[in-house]
Scaffold this motif. Sequence first.
Motif, PDB file in Angstrom:
ATOM      1  N   PRO A   1     -24.039  45.094  32.841  1.00 23.38           N
ATOM      2  CA  PRO A   1     -22.898  45.553  32.043  1.00 23.38           C
ATOM      3  C   PRO A   1     -21.572  45.320  32.768  1.00 23.38           C
ATOM      4  O   PRO A   1     -21.406  45.731  33.920  1.00 23.38           O
ATOM      5  N   PRO A   2     -20.632  44.633  32.118  1.00 21.61           N
ATOM      6  CA  PRO A   2     -19.326  44.374  32.728  1.00 21.61           C
ATOM      7  C   PRO A   2     -18.400  45.575  32.569  1.00 21.61           C
ATOM      8  O   PRO A   2     -18.770  46.591  31.964  1.00 21.61           O
ATOM      9  N   ASP A   3     -17.194  45.454  33.101  1.00 22.81           N
ATOM     10  CA  ASP A   3     -16.206  46.507  32.906  1.00 22.81           C
ATOM     11  C   ASP A   3     -15.540  46.406  31.541  1.00 22.81           C
ATOM     12  O   ASP A   3     -15.039  47.402  31.020  1.00 22.81           O
ATOM     13  N   LEU A   4     -15.552  45.193  30.979  1.00 20.03           N
ATOM     14  CA  LEU A   4     -14.954  45.002  29.653  1.00 20.03           C
ATOM     15  C   LEU A   4     -15.496  43.707  29.064  1.00 20.03           C
ATOM     16  O   LEU A   4     -15.760  42.744  29.790  1.00 20.03           O
ATOM     17  N   VAL A   5     -15.655  43.668  27.733  1.00 19.47           N
ATOM     18  CA  VAL A   5     -16.114  42.470  27.029  1.00 19.47           C
ATOM     19  C   VAL A   5     -14.993  41.956  26.138  1.00 19.47           C
ATOM     20  O   VAL A   5     -14.405  42.706  25.358  1.00 19.47           O
ATOM     21  N   LEU A   6     -14.680  40.659  26.284  1.00 23.34           N
ATOM     22  CA  LEU A   6     -13.797  39.954  25.346  1.00 23.34           C
ATOM     23  C   LEU A   6     -14.711  39.188  24.397  1.00 23.34           C
ATOM     24  O   LEU A   6     -15.478  38.321  24.838  1.00 23.34           O
ATOM     25  N   LEU A   7     -14.613  39.477  23.126  1.00 19.62           N
ATOM     26  CA  LEU A   7     -15.642  39.036  22.187  1.00 19.62           C
ATOM     27  C   LEU A   7     -15.045  38.321  20.980  1.00 19.62           C
ATOM     28  O   LEU A   7     -14.282  38.912  20.203  1.00 19.62           O
ATOM     29  N   ASP A   8     -15.390  37.027  20.825  1.00 18.01           N
ATOM     30  CA  ASP A   8     -14.987  36.279  19.641  1.00 18.01           C
ATOM     31  C   ASP A   8     -15.796  36.760  18.433  1.00 18.01           C
ATOM     32  O   ASP A   8     -16.926  37.214  18.577  1.00 18.01           O
ATOM     33  N   TRP A   9     -15.207  36.648  17.243  1.00 20.09           N
ATOM     34  CA  TRP A   9     -15.898  37.087  16.030  1.00 20.09           C
ATOM     35  C   TRP A   9     -16.947  36.068  15.599  1.00 20.09           C
ATOM     36  O   TRP A   9     -18.105  36.390  15.386  1.00 20.09           O
ATOM     37  N   MET A  10     -16.534  34.786  15.487  1.00 23.67           N
ATOM     38  CA  MET A  10     -17.407  33.731  14.993  1.00 23.67           C
ATOM     39  C   MET A  10     -18.068  33.017  16.174  1.00 23.67           C
ATOM     40  O   MET A  10     -17.406  32.325  16.930  1.00 23.67           O
ATOM     41  N   LEU A  11     -19.387  33.209  16.317  1.00 22.32           N
ATOM     42  CA  LEU A  11     -20.129  32.649  17.443  1.00 22.32           C
ATOM     43  C   LEU A  11     -21.440  32.035  16.965  1.00 22.32           C
ATOM     44  O   LEU A  11     -21.998  32.476  15.953  1.00 22.32           O
ATOM     45  N   PRO A  12     -21.956  31.054  17.698  1.00 21.15           N
ATOM     46  CA  PRO A  12     -23.279  30.509  17.352  1.00 21.15           C
ATOM     47  C   PRO A  12     -24.373  31.553  17.562  1.00 21.15           C
ATOM     48  O   PRO A  12     -24.324  32.342  18.511  1.00 21.15           O
ATOM     49  N   ASN A  13     -25.340  31.576  16.683  1.00 19.26           N
ATOM     50  CA  ASN A  13     -26.574  32.367  16.774  1.00 19.26           C
ATOM     51  C   ASN A  13     -26.410  33.861  16.499  1.00 19.26           C
ATOM     52  O   ASN A  13     -27.303  34.479  15.919  1.00 19.26           O
ATOM     53  N   LEU A  14     -25.287  34.440  16.924  1.00 17.79           N
ATOM     54  CA  LEU A  14     -25.107  35.880  16.708  1.00 17.79           C
ATOM     55  C   LEU A  14     -23.608  36.153  16.618  1.00 17.79           C
ATOM     56  O   LEU A  14     -22.853  35.770  17.510  1.00 17.79           O
ATOM     57  N   SER A  15     -23.179  36.802  15.554  1.00 14.64           N
ATOM     58  CA  SER A  15     -21.742  37.037  15.368  1.00 14.64           C
ATOM     59  C   SER A  15     -21.225  38.097  16.330  1.00 14.64           C
ATOM     60  O   SER A  15     -21.979  38.922  16.838  1.00 14.64           O
TER      61      SER A  15
END
Length: 230
Positions: free
Chosen positions: A46-60
Amino acid sequence: MKPRILLIEDDLSLTELIRYNLEHEGFVVASSTDGEEGLMLAQETPPDLVLLDWMLPNLSGIEICRRLRRHEATANVPVIMVTARTEEADRIRGLDTGADDYITKPFSPRELIARIHAILRRIRPALTGQTLRYNDIMLDGTSHKVTRSDQQIHLGPTEFRLLRHFMENPSRVFSREQLLDSVWGHDVYVELRTVDVHIRRLRKALNIEGCQDVIRTVRAAGYALDSDAA
């Protein structure tokens, strides 16, 4: 200890831009261009923070955020959604799913870094140099002093690092492997049972007369700093 950011983004040029700016700011950055792989990385370490794109391959990104919130080890990890979706309904959906913040493309690296710092100041105060407090326990990272109910607690270096890690992540359960990586480091070989030894020492030091045991042992899972430990 430098804050660790996990970037899950399938745009390689944007990934490199964000990585460069975050590393220049002093963050440690791991990245993935695939939704399933990104989720696995987050759950394993587990990181300290996740930067997460909405549209991703295999799993949104929405589904990743939903699963992060369901998984005990990542339930409290802050998430910033990074997406080209600008509609209010999309922002609301992202926040309702569990994201802590939402930034739309295009954005400036300075704004992104400011948002990261704002969240870490609120959620992980130790990463900004502040004193940590949990119930009646206080840890001063600058002077390396720990007190409980105004009584000084004497800890060895490893127990101090363990306590700091727990206080930075209250109520989160960490496996022995995760504690080894976070407290001892990835490149240090230490047997798993060594973690148990230092946990016992930390518990003994903290359990001064009249004070509740706050180290919770979770069978087959690990340990947590939890006021409901007893």
